[in-house]
Design an enzyme around this catalytic site. Structure first.
Site, short mmCIF file in Angstrom:
data_model
loop_
_atom_site.label_atom_id
_atom_site.label_comp_id
_atom_site.label_asym_id
_atom_site.label_seq_id
_atom_site.Cartn_x
_atom_site.Cartn_y
_atom_site.Cartn_z
N HIS A 100 0.67 -1.21 -0.08
CA HIS A 100 0.16 0.06 -0.01
C HIS A 100 0.91 1.44 0.00
CE1 HIS A 100 -3.02 3.08 1.25
NE2 HIS A 100 -3.69 2.16 0.73
N GLU A 148 -3.81 2.10 -7.40
CA GLU A 148 -4.15 3.34 -6.37
C GLU A 148 -3.54 4.55 -6.62
OE1 GLU A 148 -6.45 1.74 -2.72
OE2 GLU A 148 -4.23 2.27 -2.33
P1 PGA Z 1 -9.76 5.96 0.42
O1 PGA Z 1 -8.36 5.05 0.89
O2 PGA Z 1 -10.85 4.92 0.00
O3 PGA Z 1 -9.90 6.27 2.04
O4 PGA Z 1 -9.14 6.76 -0.43
C1 PGA Z 1 -8.39 3.91 -0.24
C2 PGA Z 1 -6.90 3.09 0.30
O5 PGA Z 1 -6.03 3.71 0.77
O6 PGA Z 1 -6.88 1.87 0.26
#
Ligand code: PGA
Length: 241
Positions: free
Chosen positions: A94, A165
């Site tokens: 992440h 992401e």
């Molecule tokens: P968020 O986070 O949905 O709060 O933008 C997503 C993540 O960090 O996995």
């Protein structure tokens, strides 16, 4: 089957709160066609046992795992321990952890240990790209990360999940466009024909349907909205297609 993953991050405050939140999400799952979408809940490690006992339909996941198998690594939690706690999935790489110094070498080791312990890794890619990066630059970053993070792993034989992401949308309330997410994930699909592909970043009940209608997007990694049962249930429903 689509996959919607709750990343609770460092929330909630107590094991009891975690248990209550998980039970309420379970109740929401009664309204969902569970043949079409799987829900995963990733609480903080310390709440894994409390959440495990509240789950019937959702799977349990972890937010992190050690890059080492066992031994003198103070504060670490091994993949074997996570498996023992009932975790079926684990988020790896992440951006919030890459920012803390997690390297691709560590991520590669974590993924191998997950597989050895029957845990499906949810690998996050996209860290390093910025809002002003061109699509081709984002693709280069994603390709490099996938190459390094999955080195030595036969992806066709393993249950692997990749989440794109974009760093600049996480926790902002302003997601990427579904078209952008789909363009990057179409590219990932060429690299990894068998992986399940998710999008993550500011997904909520209002925008989930637009992402779910992109064929290549098979689910989501949800941060903030996963702490709100109504929001999270709506997102799961959007992917029950
Ligand atoms: P968020 O986070 O949905 O709060 O933008 C997503 C993540 O960090 O996995």
């Amino acid at each position: 089957m689509n996959l919607v993953v709750a990343n609770w991050k460092m929330n909630p405050k107590s094991a009891e709160d975690a248990r209550v939140l998980a039970s309420r999400i379970e109740r929401g799952l009664l309204e969902v066609d569970r043949r079409k979408v799987e829900a995963v809940i990733c609480p903080p490690q310390v709440f894994l046992p409390a959440v495990r006992h509240s789950l019937h339909f959702a799977a349990l996941g972890a937010q992190n795992v050690s890059a080492e198998e066992n031994g003198a690594f103070t504060g670490e939690v091994s993949a074997g321990m996570l498996n023992n706690c009932g975790a079926k999935y684990c988020i790896v790489g992440h951006s919030e952890r890459r920012r803390m110094g997690e390297t691709d070498t560590m991520i590669n080791s974590k993924i191998k240990l997950c597989f050895r312990n029957d845990i499906a890794p949810i690998l996050c890619v996209g860290f390093g790209a910025t809002k002003s990066s061109s699509v081709s630059a984002v693709k280069r970053i994603v390709k490099r990360q996938i190459g390094l993070d999955l080195e030595g792993i036969k992806t066709n034989e393993q249950n692997i999940v990749i989440t794109y992401e974009p760093l600049w949308v996480i926790g902002t309330g302003e997601p990427a466009t579904p078209a952008h997410a789909a363009e990057i994930l179409d590219f990932v699909r060429e690299l990894l024909p068998k992986a399940r592909l998710l999008y993550g970043g500011s997904m909520d009940s209002r925008n989930a349907r637009a992402f779910a209608s992109e064929r290549v997007i098979q689910g989501s990694l949800v941060g903030g909205a996963s702490l709100d049962v109504k929001e999270f249930t709506q997102i799961i429903k959007a992917f029950a297609i």
